[in-house]
Motif scaffolding. Sequence first.
Motif, PDB file in Angstrom:
ATOM      1  N   GLY A 149      -3.118   9.033  -2.301  1.00  0.00           N
ATOM      2  CA  GLY A 149      -2.922   7.820  -1.524  1.00  0.00           C
ATOM      3  C   GLY A 149      -3.806   7.782  -0.282  1.00  0.00           C
ATOM      4  O   GLY A 149      -4.400   8.779   0.143  1.00  0.00           O
ATOM      5  N   ARG A 150      -3.921   6.595   0.298  1.00  0.00           N
ATOM      6  CA  ARG A 150      -4.675   6.402   1.538  1.00  0.00           C
ATOM      7  C   ARG A 150      -3.685   6.077   2.647  1.00  0.00           C
ATOM      8  O   ARG A 150      -2.898   5.136   2.551  1.00  0.00           O
ATOM      9  CB  ARG A 150      -5.684   5.263   1.368  1.00  0.00           C
ATOM     10  N   TRP A 151      -3.728   6.887   3.750  1.00  0.00           N
ATOM     11  CA  TRP A 151      -2.737   6.809   4.809  1.00  0.00           C
ATOM     12  C   TRP A 151      -3.428   6.515   6.148  1.00  0.00           C
ATOM     13  O   TRP A 151      -4.533   6.999   6.400  1.00  0.00           O
ATOM     14  CB  TRP A 151      -1.960   8.117   4.934  1.00  0.00           C
ATOM     15  N   VAL A 152      -2.763   5.745   6.984  1.00  0.00           N
ATOM     16  CA  VAL A 152      -3.243   5.466   8.334  1.00  0.00           C
ATOM     17  C   VAL A 152      -2.074   5.646   9.295  1.00  0.00           C
ATOM     18  O   VAL A 152      -0.898   5.596   8.901  1.00  0.00           O
ATOM     19  CB  VAL A 152      -3.807   4.030   8.451  1.00  0.00           C
ATOM     20  N   VAL A 153      -2.414   5.874  10.587  1.00  0.00           N
ATOM     21  CA  VAL A 153      -1.376   5.982  11.616  1.00  0.00           C
ATOM     22  C   VAL A 153      -1.093   4.589  12.152  1.00  0.00           C
ATOM     23  O   VAL A 153      -1.991   3.895  12.634  1.00  0.00           O
ATOM     24  CB  VAL A 153      -1.812   6.929  12.750  1.00  0.00           C
ATOM     25  N   GLY A 207      -2.581   2.433   0.453  1.00  0.00           N
ATOM     26  CA  GLY A 207      -3.289   2.298  -0.817  1.00  0.00           C
ATOM     27  C   GLY A 207      -3.036   3.472  -1.735  1.00  0.00           C
ATOM     28  O   GLY A 207      -2.785   4.594  -1.280  1.00  0.00           O
ATOM     29  N   CYS A 208      -3.062   3.212  -3.044  1.00  0.00           N
ATOM     30  CA  CYS A 208      -2.835   4.240  -4.060  1.00  0.00           C
ATOM     31  C   CYS A 208      -3.993   4.252  -5.047  1.00  0.00           C
ATOM     32  O   CYS A 208      -4.741   3.270  -5.161  1.00  0.00           O
ATOM     33  CB  CYS A 208      -1.520   3.984  -4.805  1.00  0.00           C
ATOM     34  N   ASN A 254      -2.559  -4.478  -8.755  1.00  0.00           N
ATOM     35  CA  ASN A 254      -3.046  -4.096  -7.426  1.00  0.00           C
ATOM     36  C   ASN A 254      -2.270  -2.882  -6.943  1.00  0.00           C
ATOM     37  O   ASN A 254      -1.107  -2.999  -6.544  1.00  0.00           O
ATOM     38  CB  ASN A 254      -2.884  -5.258  -6.445  1.00  0.00           C
ATOM     39  N   PRO A 255      -2.888  -1.678  -6.937  1.00  0.00           N
ATOM     40  CA  PRO A 255      -2.179  -0.482  -6.480  1.00  0.00           C
ATOM     41  C   PRO A 255      -2.142  -0.345  -4.969  1.00  0.00           C
ATOM     42  O   PRO A 255      -1.593   0.644  -4.464  1.00  0.00           O
ATOM     43  CB  PRO A 255      -3.000   0.654  -7.111  1.00  0.00           C
ATOM     44  N   ASN A 256      -2.710  -1.303  -4.239  1.00  0.00           N
ATOM     45  CA  ASN A 256      -2.753  -1.224  -2.778  1.00  0.00           C
ATOM     46  C   ASN A 256      -1.761  -2.166  -2.109  1.00  0.00           C
ATOM     47  O   ASN A 256      -1.832  -2.384  -0.901  1.00  0.00           O
ATOM     48  CB  ASN A 256      -4.169  -1.542  -2.277  1.00  0.00           C
TER      49      ASN A 256
END
Length: 734
Positions: free
Chosen positions: A155-159, A168-169, A201-203
Amino acid sequence: TAAQTSANSQLTTDKSVSISGEYIGILFQGTVAISLAVKPAFGIVDTVGGETRLVRPVQLLMFGTELGSGDYMAAPFIAPSFAEGFAVCPRGWILALDSTATGEQTGRGGSCTQCRISQYSVNPLAGASSGVPSCFNCPRSAICSGGDEVRFTRGRWVVANGMYTLVGCPQGFQLVNTIGGQFSHDAQDCVACSKSQYIINPNNSAFACQNCPIGASCDGSTLTSLVAGAVWAADNTTGRYVLQSCPPGYERQATTVDAQQCAWCAAGKYCVGGSAAAVSCLDGQYAPPGSNASSDCKSAVMVELIAVLPMSQEQFGAAQQADFLSSVALASDVPVGFVYITQVVSTRRAASGIQITSRVAANSADKAQDVASRLSAERLNTQLEARNLPKVTSFSARAVITPSSFDSFELSTVVGGSVGGFVVFLLALLGVGVLLRRLREQAAYRALVAAFRSAKPGDPAGHAFTSFKLHKSYAAVQVLGKGTFGCVVKMRTVNGNQVVAIKMLVPQRGTAFDDRERRQLMREAGVLELMTRCKCEHAVHLAGIEAVVLGTELAWFALEYLNGDNMEAVVRDPERGPIGDVEAIRAARSVLAALKVMHAEGLVHRDIKPANIMRCSPGSHDSANPRIAAHNYAPESTSSRARKPAAVWRQGNIGGGGSGEVSSDSVVLGGNGTAKDGESRDGSFGREGVGVGQSGVATYKLIDFGTSLGVDERLAREAMMTMDVGRAVGAGTP
């Protein structure tokens, strides 16, 4: 020791910040450096705005009594400074506040606490509970080592808002971050879709994994139509694909989202494509499965069958209808493509069940009468029982002659009794002609069988291969391969416009195919037509004017000619084999692509081996046009092409194999390079692989479907697992 504060110019002790212990240490001489931990009282802690403010300024006073002399000793006042706001504690720590106010004035004591293993913090004022700083639990797709040390596995991670947020995946994963419709930090995860699902859409958490419709194939990420030319559109409101139109020859069916498909146009109807429904031919006309225009409806003589089954209309679903059609086809000894249902109604008494009206198409009155004579309640019930359908309680079969059928009659049918004598004379001449033609055919057949026995791959093919029923269409060129009771011959059409490979088969014993052999031939024809109809580029296709002919004593399949060699010959050739890894991957992926089409229809191949995989030179073949094979069905019982409509290929056996037993002559009617996924903490994903069908490289095709078998979901799995492999499967890997 105590902390002192100045209030009204007097020093008072604030016991809430006192430091425990009777003394700190004994100083004999020199100086000493002392480190203290102080928990001050906070009057303001704004976890959103990032403001922290103490209740009052703090001063520290060090004092005590000298142990030796008893003298009073004191140090100067110390005014410590404290970090503030989002920096009040180091990263990976949180500001832990007392649950209630303490001390003489309003305020809450606070201290910095490091987050333990399986927790994390990126903001000392943020927390899982609103307004209360606390450590966050480690997300499901991460590893937390304590403090701010977090390593994400996918996955895509943000603070955001003082915590890690999943944005996002990877492809094939669903972004989950809610429980009961409300955002949940602990629920954040990338959940993999199953191989029978897809996701648009996986995001976006609004898009979920969706079940694959029966008219498509899915790999957990994407949706691919099983029919070339079908148009599927993504609905961003529901997160599903919607079937909008189908190519000519197919009917759009979308009773439910999961049931969307482009169904092969049923017999007796034609389908213009798009979203239009199938149109029935006029009474007395017949159109083969896959017809796409009214001109495909041809005059025919129908055998009308009326049967009553003790079951309800709700119980007589698509699978049961397919089984019923198969039973009628086998009971009348005609391909299933010439049988179709015209009406299903409930009888007057509910206990009686349903009345099914179906028709069988024939191209002459004599052949219609022949079919009607073969159809009996006993033969039909035998086939129905094999498919777990109830026996008929009422049965009738008769030839239906309509005005539009006249052009299908033979001469002896059209001429009336008023010219009986002349007819008798003509029939006598006709009988002599038939006898002479039969003698010539028998001689040609014996020559053909002799040519089979003596043929060797690579030998020139003589006239004997076409003298029996093939000379009008083809000229033999070369023997390509030889099997147990047949061979494959390279032939050219008489006009020289096309080169094909004719697979010719004769009975193993005697001069006529038995029931088991006929079912096997019909099964192979059905799989070849499936691959042609689906335009599967990884399997051999039908081609030519007479694509499939199943006669009494000879059967042949007109296949596309493939310029190349089978993989067994390739790997055994010292100059070409063994093959490299990349080519092995291409070959394996091509075979798997063909098997995927078969498995989607409930079919297994049972004979995957190098000899049945063709390595074709680049640009050496063209896929056959499925319409060529689809429009050459002569409605006759002994020499016809067995087209099976899509609705038939779902459940039920086509013959043999009683209840609870799987036999080698039973079939069930049912219905891309290596890749490496990588990801980084910021969510970048990559894919690299080996392509199939690239320009300038060889392609691979599955070429033999003679051992194919259907898998009936109603039969126990143990039946397939405990088969006598040597008896029921034969050569190859089951």
